[in-house]
Design an enzyme around this catalytic site. Structure first.
Site, mmCIF file in Angstrom:
data_model
loop_
_atom_site.group_PDB
_atom_site.id
_atom_site.type_symbol
_atom_site.label_atom_id
_atom_site.label_comp_id
_atom_site.label_asym_id
_atom_site.label_seq_id
_atom_site.Cartn_x
_atom_site.Cartn_y
_atom_site.Cartn_z
ATOM 1 N N ASP A 73 1.905 2.142 3.860
ATOM 2 C CA ASP A 73 1.028 3.283 3.600
ATOM 3 C C ASP A 73 1.857 4.552 3.375
ATOM 4 O O ASP A 73 1.562 5.622 3.886
ATOM 5 C CB ASP A 73 0.008 3.505 4.709
ATOM 6 C CG ASP A 73 -1.232 4.259 4.232
ATOM 7 O OD1 ASP A 73 -1.270 4.676 3.060
ATOM 8 O OD2 ASP A 73 -2.160 4.435 5.034
ATOM 9 N N GLU A 92 0.860 -1.194 0.000
ATOM 10 C CA GLU A 92 0.000 0.000 0.000
ATOM 11 C C GLU A 92 0.892 1.238 0.000
ATOM 12 O O GLU A 92 0.993 1.954 1.001
ATOM 13 C CB GLU A 92 -0.950 0.013 1.203
ATOM 14 C CG GLU A 92 -1.990 1.116 1.098
ATOM 15 C CD GLU A 92 -2.948 1.180 2.282
ATOM 16 O OE1 GLU A 92 -3.450 2.286 2.565
ATOM 17 O OE2 GLU A 92 -3.184 0.136 2.920
ATOM 18 N N HIS A 151 -9.387 -0.031 -0.744
ATOM 19 C CA HIS A 151 -8.772 1.054 0.013
ATOM 20 C C HIS A 151 -9.842 1.953 0.618
ATOM 21 O O HIS A 151 -10.921 2.113 0.049
ATOM 22 C CB HIS A 151 -7.858 1.861 -0.919
ATOM 23 C CG HIS A 151 -7.014 2.868 -0.225
ATOM 24 N ND1 HIS A 151 -7.397 4.190 -0.083
ATOM 25 C CD2 HIS A 151 -5.798 2.758 0.373
ATOM 26 C CE1 HIS A 151 -6.449 4.849 0.567
ATOM 27 N NE2 HIS A 151 -5.476 3.999 0.863
ATOM 28 N N HIS A 198 1.847 4.725 -2.073
ATOM 29 C CA HIS A 198 1.070 5.576 -2.966
ATOM 30 C C HIS A 198 1.896 6.520 -3.824
ATOM 31 O O HIS A 198 2.989 6.957 -3.450
ATOM 32 C CB HIS A 198 0.080 6.391 -2.140
ATOM 33 C CG HIS A 198 -0.917 5.540 -1.421
ATOM 34 N ND1 HIS A 198 -1.756 4.668 -2.079
ATOM 35 C CD2 HIS A 198 -1.213 5.418 -0.095
ATOM 36 C CE1 HIS A 198 -2.525 4.056 -1.194
ATOM 37 N NE2 HIS A 198 -2.207 4.482 0.009
#
Length: 319
Positions: free
Chosen positions: A280, A7, A160, A9
């Site tokens: 994240d 995860e 998500h 980004h």
């Protein structure tokens, strides 16, 4: 231990306005810093990966992405642009990056075709959808052709978080609880349960749905889901008890939950094959995430599964 993170980004210029509009309350300087990190595919991102012991990062658009785009035609264009840009970056760093497809769920045929293009032509290892698309959840029957194709491709979908379509009344006047603190938790877990109770996993038993933040509390509720569901009058028929689908079709990651208690609980509830590492980035500190897994109270076989083995198995990542 080398890790694969799921995860992590990035953002494109075309989707940056949606991201900034939905970003949690941070200073202007903080928002700009996060944006610049997500636009970077070079030294800063790679250095953060190295700090955490991550050799491969699966990159995905930061939410809400095209899920917040009201015009379906624009959503299709922006999603394709994001996927093409990501594919170009993966080619530059083939040993370090993989991709999740960004999908315009407003247009089911277009989203289905884009998923196949990304997997077959661009080499992506799955997809990520940022919750509901303008208030439409993925249990809507119109998505059955999409689920059929995803099952045939045998790739996972990372579900998500996103903002609630309408802010729940219980959160009114409590700004501390909105977005990542609590709102995204029950929004995402409820979305998964909509898939479960609508029978999506009976129609498409091979689906693999990944949820971050150690499963958004779902692993702690298996017994209660089964016991309460048994009492519901007039419920839609399921072939199995709810916990069966949670254990079969759900995978969870450590993103944004760097604590032994939920890690041990998720492993206990779901099994060692169902928990995967994530950070994240850039919303969480990469070094903190890496140290957490390295020091977690796990036997080395389980640690290796969480760190990278499970990602290799479910996404067939060559590492």
């Amino acid at each position: 231990m080398k890790k694969i993170a799921l995860e992590e980004h990035f953002i494109t210029p075309g989707l940056e306005p949606h991201m900034r509009a939905a970003m949690p309350r941070v200073s202007a300087e903080g928002a700009e810093h996060l944006t610049q990190l997500m636009l970077d595919f070079g030294e800063r991102r790679l250095a953060a990966m190295d700090e955490a012991g991550v050799d491969i990062a699966v990159l995905s658009i930061s939410g809400p992405g095209v899920q917040a785009e009201p015009d379906p035609a624009v959503a299709v264009k922006l999603a394709r642009d994001a996927n093409d840009r990501l594919a170009a970056e993966v080619v530059k760093q083939p040993a370090r990056y993989r991709g999740f497809a960004h999908l315009p769920m407003q247009d089911v045929p277009a989203a289905t075709a884009e998923l196949e293009r990304c997997v077959r032509d661009l080499g992506f290892v799955g997809s990520m959808v940022n919750g509901h698309t303008n208030g439409v959840y993925l249990d809507d029957p119109k998505y059955d052709p999409f689920w059929e194709r995803m099952q045939a491709l045998d790739t996972p979908l990372y579900l998500h978080p996103t903002d609630s379509f309408v802010l729940p009344y219980v959160l009114e006047g409590a700004p501390e609880l909105v977005k990542p603190t609590w709102e995204w938790n029950f929004e995402t877990s409820s979305h998964f349960l909509r898939l479960l109770f609508s029978g999506v996993f009976d129609r498409f038993p091979g689906l693999k749905i990944i949820i971050g933040h150690m499963g958004e509390t779902l692993p702690y509720h298996l017994w209660r889901f089964d016991s309460r569901a048994a009492l519901i009058v007039g419920k839609r028929p399921l072939k199995e008890v709810p916990s069966f689908y949670l254990k079969r079709n759900m995978f969870v990651t450590t993103s944004g939950q760097f604590d032994d208690v939920p890690l041990v609980a998720a492993l206990s509830a779901l099994g060692a094959d169902k928990v995967l590492f994530s950070i994240d980035y850039p919303y969480e500190n990469s070094a903190t995430a890496g140290r957490f897994l390295d020091a977690a109270p796990l036997d080395e076989t389980t640690r290796a599964k969480v760190a990278r083995g499970n990602a290799i198995d479910i996404m067939r990542i060559k590492a």
